[in-house]
Write a protein that holds these residues in place. Sequence first.
Motif, short mmCIF file in Angstrom:
data_model
loop_
_atom_site.label_atom_id
_atom_site.label_comp_id
_atom_site.label_asym_id
_atom_site.label_seq_id
_atom_site.Cartn_x
_atom_site.Cartn_y
_atom_site.Cartn_z
N ALA A 70 9.03 5.04 -4.43
CA ALA A 70 8.70 5.18 -5.85
C ALA A 70 8.02 3.93 -6.37
O ALA A 70 7.07 3.99 -7.17
CB ALA A 70 9.98 5.45 -6.66
N MET A 71 8.47 2.77 -5.92
CA MET A 71 7.84 1.51 -6.32
C MET A 71 6.40 1.43 -5.83
O MET A 71 5.50 0.97 -6.55
CB MET A 71 8.64 0.33 -5.77
CG MET A 71 9.85 -0.04 -6.59
SD MET A 71 9.39 -0.92 -8.11
CE MET A 71 8.64 -2.39 -7.43
N ILE A 72 6.16 1.88 -4.62
CA ILE A 72 4.79 1.86 -4.07
C ILE A 72 3.88 2.74 -4.91
O ILE A 72 2.79 2.32 -5.32
CB ILE A 72 4.80 2.33 -2.60
CG1 ILE A 72 5.51 1.30 -1.71
CG2 ILE A 72 3.37 2.56 -2.10
CD1 ILE A 72 5.78 1.79 -0.30
N ALA A 73 4.33 3.96 -5.19
CA ALA A 73 3.51 4.87 -5.99
C ALA A 73 3.30 4.33 -7.40
O ALA A 73 2.19 4.36 -7.94
CB ALA A 73 4.17 6.25 -6.04
N GLY A 74 4.37 3.83 -8.01
CA GLY A 74 4.26 3.31 -9.37
C GLY A 74 3.31 2.13 -9.45
O GLY A 74 2.53 2.00 -10.41
N LYS A 75 3.34 1.27 -8.47
CA LYS A 75 2.46 0.09 -8.45
C LYS A 75 1.00 0.52 -8.37
O LYS A 75 0.14 0.00 -9.10
CB LYS A 75 2.82 -0.81 -7.27
CG LYS A 75 2.11 -2.16 -7.25
CD LYS A 75 2.56 -2.97 -6.06
CE LYS A 75 1.96 -4.36 -6.06
NZ LYS A 75 2.62 -5.27 -7.02
N ILE A 76 0.70 1.47 -7.51
CA ILE A 76 -0.68 1.95 -7.38
C ILE A 76 -1.17 2.52 -8.70
O ILE A 76 -2.29 2.23 -9.15
CB ILE A 76 -0.78 3.00 -6.26
CG1 ILE A 76 -0.52 2.36 -4.89
CG2 ILE A 76 -2.15 3.68 -6.27
CD1 ILE A 76 -0.31 3.36 -3.78
N LEU A 77 -0.35 3.34 -9.34
CA LEU A 77 -0.76 3.98 -10.58
C LEU A 77 -0.95 2.95 -11.70
O LEU A 77 -1.89 3.05 -12.49
CB LEU A 77 0.28 5.02 -10.99
CG LEU A 77 0.45 6.18 -10.00
CD1 LEU A 77 1.66 7.02 -10.35
CD2 LEU A 77 -0.81 7.04 -9.96
N CYS A 78 -0.10 1.95 -11.75
CA CYS A 78 -0.23 0.89 -12.75
C CYS A 78 -1.54 0.12 -12.57
O CYS A 78 -2.27 -0.11 -13.53
CB CYS A 78 0.96 -0.05 -12.66
SG CYS A 78 0.78 -1.53 -13.67
N TYR A 79 -1.84 -0.27 -11.34
CA TYR A 79 -3.06 -1.04 -11.09
C TYR A 79 -4.30 -0.19 -11.32
O TYR A 79 -5.33 -0.70 -11.78
CB TYR A 79 -3.05 -1.62 -9.68
CG TYR A 79 -2.22 -2.87 -9.53
CD1 TYR A 79 -2.81 -4.09 -9.24
CD2 TYR A 79 -0.84 -2.84 -9.69
CE1 TYR A 79 -2.05 -5.25 -9.11
CE2 TYR A 79 -0.07 -3.99 -9.57
CZ TYR A 79 -0.67 -5.19 -9.28
OH TYR A 79 0.08 -6.33 -9.16
N ALA A 80 -4.22 1.09 -11.00
CA ALA A 80 -5.35 1.97 -11.28
C ALA A 80 -5.65 1.99 -12.78
O ALA A 80 -6.81 1.96 -13.20
CB ALA A 80 -5.05 3.39 -10.78
N GLN A 81 -4.59 2.01 -13.58
CA GLN A 81 -4.78 1.97 -15.03
C GLN A 81 -5.36 0.64 -15.48
O GLN A 81 -6.27 0.59 -16.32
CB GLN A 81 -3.44 2.22 -15.73
CG GLN A 81 -2.88 3.61 -15.51
CD GLN A 81 -1.42 3.74 -15.92
OE1 GLN A 81 -0.90 2.91 -16.67
NE2 GLN A 81 -0.75 4.77 -15.41
#
Length: 466
Positions: free
Chosen positions: A321-332
């Motif tokens: 979940a942390m991996i996915a959340g990090k990717i989505l945050c940086y994409a934003q």
Amino acid sequence: MTQAQIGLVGLGTMGAALALNIAEKGFPIAVWNRTGSVTESVHSGAGALSPRIVPTQTLADLVAAIARPRAIILMVPAGQPVDDQIAALTPLMEEGDLIIDAGNANFHDTNRRTADAGPVHFLGMGVSGGEDGARHGPSIMGGGDRADWDRVAPILTAIAAKAEDGTPCAKWMGEAGAGHFVKTVHNGIEYADMQMIAEVYGIMRDGLGLSAGEVSGVFAGWNTGVLHSYLVEITATVAAATDPATGAPMPDVILDAAGQKGTGRWTAIEAQHLAAPVPVIEAAVMARNVSARVAERAAGQARFGAAPGPVTITVDALEQAMIAGKILCYAQGFGMIEAAGREFGWTLDLPEIARVWRAGCIIRSSMLNDMAAALAEDAGRNLMLAPTFARLLEGNGPALREVVGQGALGGHAVPALAAGLFWFDMMRTGRGTANMIQAQRDYFGAHGFDRLDGRDSHHGPWWPQG
């Protein structure tokens, strides 16, 4: 007296560390602080570096000690103190001299100061890495006239952190306030990274019943994989620490009210102006604001019952979940920077920004290497659609959904993780629900809408003209 190659005003924690860094890299530096005893203390405490530090007791002496054309770094609090310092220095300086604001400035102020600069030039410079970074190698994000940056770049690249490939993490970001804008977004991402870590820590502590030592071990393990980063590393360290006064785990004696200096809030505000969604960052800012309401939260718990409770989630799922959340945050975050480049006409190089963040700064992580490569392939593509990160989201996204769902059922507040998940769901939905919003807007305000079939009819039957 030694002729300094650069000057620095403001010898607080960050300013003193930066001055020592510059001197250590072989550049004589003149320094001044409003309190003269501080200047003398920094100089006398510099040890072997003291011959390269020129202490001065007046601004006139500072200016006189620097080789022409002069460059002076300001390390003073953001806002009015910067304007006051510029006003005090400018009459003492000459045409072509340069003032560099290296504080946490609002980029709008930097835009204004750049536009107002006359014969004495102005450069805005974001610096990240805290005291240790300032002393041993920060990440530096410059903004202003490219020629002014190039003039001081040899010093700035020398003192900056170096990535694993040896590249200095110091770059010109673009015109006017571009450097401080990029630093602001960096700090917004920093807020989000920290909030997601805190949410996962909370689930481990309150949902899985892990001790602080066990939490430390989990984060230390994660730091050897995809999540390898400064923030994950220090989370393992602080979770393992013991309070000298009580012998209790250090996290267990700290009040859960997080402070902030405003840059995360600026990120959320500017994102709204740019119509660039950054919901993970917005959730992190909100969470800090809520954390400050200690008495109200206690009253809420007293009225509605203690929360949160046990959950059935594996530690592996939390990592995913942390991996996915990090990717989505940086994409934003990168999407917001790209939007700012269009809005302000700045030359913002997204791959270079990712490279500058690889070392020295608070959000440094191994993942930024792949982000830089993905942005170099196609800077206009949403980062979540780059093959590397699309595959990671496919593999780790289900765990993010599980953690958010189980967390909500167990009463765990996971606003940043949830914001990332719901943004992802919206971004992968070809036909969403905004058609209903458009119908409502047309009904009460005759705002009109576009049709799927392209017909030249933009109002519903509730309007005579429809």
